[in-house]
Write a protein that holds these residues in place. Structure first.
Motif, PDB file in Angstrom:
ATOM      1  N   LEU A   1      -3.772  -0.339  13.775  1.00 36.89           N
ATOM      2  CA  LEU A   1      -2.845  -1.376  13.373  1.00 36.89           C
ATOM      3  C   LEU A   1      -1.227  -1.749  14.084  1.00 36.89           C
ATOM      4  N   THR A   2      -0.794  -0.830  13.514  1.00 35.55           N
ATOM      5  CA  THR A   2       0.498  -0.481  14.074  1.00 35.55           C
ATOM      6  C   THR A   2       0.426   0.741  14.645  1.00 35.55           C
ATOM      7  N   PRO A   3       1.704   1.357  14.866  1.00 34.82           N
ATOM      8  CA  PRO A   3       1.832   2.779  15.615  1.00 34.82           C
ATOM      9  C   PRO A   3       1.690   3.776  14.343  1.00 34.82           C
ATOM     10  N   GLU A   4       1.922   3.072  13.556  1.00 28.92           N
ATOM     11  CA  GLU A   4       1.541   4.344  12.316  1.00 28.92           C
ATOM     12  C   GLU A   4       0.493   4.143  11.353  1.00 28.92           C
ATOM     13  N   GLU A   5      -0.119   2.907  10.893  1.00 33.79           N
ATOM     14  CA  GLU A   5      -1.176   2.648  10.374  1.00 33.79           C
ATOM     15  C   GLU A   5      -2.576   1.921  10.823  1.00 33.79           C
ATOM     16  N   ASP A   6      -3.648   2.075  10.193  1.00 37.42           N
ATOM     17  CA  ASP A   6      -4.621   1.739  11.012  1.00 37.42           C
ATOM     18  C   ASP A   6      -5.555   1.069  10.005  1.00 37.42           C
ATOM     19  N   MET A   7      -6.439   0.553   9.791  1.00 38.23           N
ATOM     20  CA  MET A   7      -7.332   0.366   9.363  1.00 38.23           C
ATOM     21  C   MET A   7      -6.566   0.237   8.235  1.00 38.23           C
ATOM     22  N   ALA A   8      -7.675   1.766   8.168  1.00 37.59           N
ATOM     23  CA  ALA A   8      -8.171   2.364   6.559  1.00 37.59           C
ATOM     24  C   ALA A   8      -6.488   2.156   5.519  1.00 37.59           C
ATOM     25  N   ALA A   9      -5.657   1.935   5.837  1.00 38.08           N
ATOM     26  CA  ALA A   9      -3.713   1.770   5.937  1.00 38.08           C
ATOM     27  C   ALA A   9      -4.368   1.123   5.211  1.00 38.08           C
ATOM     28  N   LEU A  10      -4.713  -0.178   5.724  1.00 38.38           N
ATOM     29  CA  LEU A  10      -4.503  -1.342   5.046  1.00 38.38           C
ATOM     30  C   LEU A  10      -5.804  -1.601   3.704  1.00 38.38           C
ATOM     31  N   CYS A  11      -6.752  -0.743   3.775  1.00 31.05           N
ATOM     32  CA  CYS A  11      -7.626  -1.391   2.560  1.00 31.05           C
ATOM     33  C   CYS A  11      -7.171  -0.057   1.923  1.00 31.05           C
ATOM     34  N   ARG A  12      -6.419   0.822   1.819  1.00 36.03           N
ATOM     35  CA  ARG A  12      -5.514   1.620   0.879  1.00 36.03           C
ATOM     36  C   ARG A  12      -4.184   0.471   0.005  1.00 36.03           C
ATOM     37  N   ARG A  13      -3.683   0.099   1.446  1.00 35.62           N
ATOM     38  CA  ARG A  13      -2.791  -1.129   0.772  1.00 35.62           C
ATOM     39  C   ARG A  13      -3.232  -1.733  -0.235  1.00 35.62           C
ATOM     40  N   LEU A  14      -4.159  -2.568  -0.316  1.00 35.16           N
ATOM     41  CA  LEU A  14      -5.256  -4.142  -0.211  1.00 35.16           C
ATOM     42  C   LEU A  14      -6.059  -3.620  -2.004  1.00 35.16           C
ATOM     43  N   ASP A  15      -6.016  -1.834  -1.536  1.00 40.62           N
ATOM     44  CA  ASP A  15      -7.040  -1.113  -2.741  1.00 40.62           C
ATOM     45  C   ASP A  15      -8.212  -1.488  -3.195  1.00 40.62           C
ATOM     46  N   LEU A  16      -8.834  -1.692  -1.740  1.00 41.42           N
ATOM     47  CA  LEU A  16     -10.222  -2.503  -2.051  1.00 41.42           C
ATOM     48  C   LEU A  16     -11.647  -1.610  -2.142  1.00 41.42           C
ATOM     49  N   PRO A  17     -12.264  -1.786  -2.400  1.00 37.20           N
ATOM     50  CA  PRO A  17     -13.542  -0.854  -2.026  1.00 37.20           C
ATOM     51  C   PRO A  17     -14.236  -1.182  -1.023  1.00 37.20           C
TER      52      PRO A  17
END
Length: 222
Positions: free
Chosen positions: A123-139
């Motif tokens: 998604l960004t130079p450093e972060e991906d979709m997994a990082a977004l899920c972790r940010r939102l802390d979603l199952p």
């Protein structure tokens, strides 16, 4: 009841499952929102760029939401999100997505968030979709597009989800290839190897609606 819908790859049925889960939540009488934070592949309209999948999610959300609340980052070309963002000179801001998600939490009891592409899509130079899920802390719920090669894609994705620390609530088999050889055997192999429940099997549908898809799904027990 908040969920993050990811998939083995693009066009595997994530939007179908997102709408189906939203429908099941609505049937339980829950205020339900859908969110597609990033969409690459949109039409230019007098209202701006609009993604068809995000429009469908917006249409099912109740109480109603603006398009931007559902899809804050929308890009015209149907390419990898980080490439679309770079081409448009409009970077994806995961903090902004997180703020939008938290606002939805204040007004809705159930939120279904759909990822773009697969679990490790940048998604960004450093972060991906997994990082977004972790940010939102979603199952996570994984959609497996049933086609040749899906076993490898599914098991690698499960491994990556578990390594990220996010809980995998279950997976869904979506028959994207109606003529797939030994489809049932593939499903049984995945059932043996994925330590999370099979939450549904979506056949190849001639007519698609949230109501129809929901009949093939069940919400996770937790």
């Amino acid at each position: 009841m908040h969920y993050f819908i990811t998939g083995t790859d693009t066009d595997c049925g994530k939007t179908l499952v997102t709408l189906g889960f939203m429908q099941l939540c609505l049937q339980r009488g829950l205020k339900t929102a859908g969110m597609k934070p990033v969409a690459a592949g949109a039409l230019r309209t007098h209202e701006g760029l609009l993604n068809p999948d995000a429009l469908a999610i917006q249409g099912l959300s109740n109480p109603t939401l603006s398009y931007h609340e559902v899809n804050p980052f929308c890009y015209e070309p149907a390419v990898a999100p980080h490439l679309a963002a770079r081409h448009a000179s409009r970077p994806i801001d995961l903090e902004a997505v997180e703020r939008q998600y938290k606002q939805l939490c204040n007004s809705h009891e159930a939120i279904v968030v759909e990822g773009a592409g697969g679990w490790k899509v940048p998604l960004t130079p450093e972060e991906d979709m997994a990082a977004l899920c972790r940010r939102l802390d979603l199952p996570v719920v994984l959609v497996v597009g049933l086609r040749l090669g899906c076993i490898n894609h599914a098991l690698l994705t499960v491994e990556a989800i578990l390594a990220s620390g996010q809980p995998l609530l279950g997976w869904i088999a979506n028959h994207v290839d109606a003529n797939m050889a030994m489809a049932e055997d593939n499903i049984q192999t995945l059932k043996q190897r994925i330590k999370a429940p099979l939450l549904g099997r979506i056949p190849r549908l001639d007519q698609v609606s949230a109501e129809i898809v929901a009949t093939y799904l069940s919400l996770p027990s937790s």
